[in-house]
Design a protein around this motif. Structure first.
Motif, mmCIF file in Angstrom:
data_model
loop_
_atom_site.group_PDB
_atom_site.id
_atom_site.type_symbol
_atom_site.label_atom_id
_atom_site.label_comp_id
_atom_site.label_asym_id
_atom_site.label_seq_id
_atom_site.Cartn_x
_atom_site.Cartn_y
_atom_site.Cartn_z
ATOM 1 N N LYS A 1 0.876 -0.990 0.002
ATOM 2 C CA LYS A 1 0.016 -0.031 0.087
ATOM 3 C C LYS A 1 0.652 1.320 -0.146
ATOM 4 O O LYS A 1 0.519 2.152 -0.799
ATOM 5 C CB LYS A 1 -0.932 0.128 1.164
ATOM 6 N N ARG A 2 1.812 1.261 0.844
ATOM 7 C CA ARG A 2 2.860 2.154 1.087
ATOM 8 C C ARG A 2 3.547 2.630 -0.645
ATOM 9 O O ARG A 2 3.538 3.824 -0.887
ATOM 10 C CB ARG A 2 3.778 2.212 1.851
ATOM 11 N N GLN A 3 3.888 1.444 -1.179
ATOM 12 C CA GLN A 3 4.581 1.636 -2.405
ATOM 13 C C GLN A 3 3.580 2.193 -3.561
ATOM 14 O O GLN A 3 4.045 3.155 -4.445
ATOM 15 C CB GLN A 3 4.997 0.297 -2.738
ATOM 16 N N ARG A 4 2.295 1.688 -3.563
ATOM 17 C CA ARG A 4 1.235 2.340 -4.391
ATOM 18 C C ARG A 4 1.046 3.883 -4.052
ATOM 19 O O ARG A 4 0.969 4.789 -4.919
ATOM 20 C CB ARG A 4 -0.285 1.451 -4.273
ATOM 21 N N GLU A 5 1.158 4.234 -2.748
ATOM 22 C CA GLU A 5 0.808 5.728 -2.522
ATOM 23 C C GLU A 5 1.770 6.628 -2.869
ATOM 24 O O GLU A 5 1.721 7.534 -3.444
ATOM 25 C CB GLU A 5 0.817 5.604 -0.868
ATOM 26 N N LEU A 6 3.125 5.963 -2.840
ATOM 27 C CA LEU A 6 4.239 6.632 -3.246
ATOM 28 C C LEU A 6 4.410 7.014 -4.955
ATOM 29 O O LEU A 6 4.817 8.004 -5.001
ATOM 30 C CB LEU A 6 5.618 5.922 -2.978
ATOM 31 N N ALA A 7 3.943 5.923 -5.586
ATOM 32 C CA ALA A 7 3.881 5.971 -6.674
ATOM 33 C C ALA A 7 2.897 6.864 -7.306
ATOM 34 O O ALA A 7 2.914 7.777 -8.334
ATOM 35 C CB ALA A 7 3.508 4.646 -7.379
ATOM 36 N N LYS A 8 1.716 7.047 -6.606
ATOM 37 C CA LYS A 8 0.636 7.857 -7.086
ATOM 38 C C LYS A 8 0.954 9.433 -6.669
ATOM 39 O O LYS A 8 0.895 10.276 -7.652
ATOM 40 C CB LYS A 8 -0.710 7.543 -6.250
ATOM 41 N N LYS A 9 1.639 9.604 -5.501
ATOM 42 C CA LYS A 9 2.282 10.993 -5.199
ATOM 43 C C LYS A 9 3.413 11.321 -6.211
ATOM 44 O O LYS A 9 3.289 12.414 -6.640
ATOM 45 C CB LYS A 9 2.902 10.705 -3.810
#
Length: 64
Positions: free
Chosen positions: A17-25
């Motif tokens: 989830k953290r990796q997806r959030e960083l990619a979105k950001k």
């Protein structure tokens, strides 16, 4: 050895989830940066223009 002794590793959903959030950001910041820089033409628009011309010409060639 029985199946009770074997334990499988659990997926680390919080890491994913953290990796997806960083990619979105990162993607959002990149998009904002491209919008705020008026001097640079986005690469995607340049690539889209020839494709649009090619798709417009294709139906005309079929009907002729």
């Amino acid at each position: 050895m029985s199946t009770e002794d074997v334990t499988l590793a659990k997926p680390n959903y919080s890491f994913e989830k953290r990796q997806r959030e960083l990619a979105k950001k990162q993607k959002k910041e990149e998009k904002l940066r491209r919008k705020t820089l008026p001097g640079e033409a986005p690469e995607d628009d340049e690539a889209a223009e020839p494709d649009a011309a090619a798709t417009d010409a294709a139906p005309e060639g079929d009907t002729a």
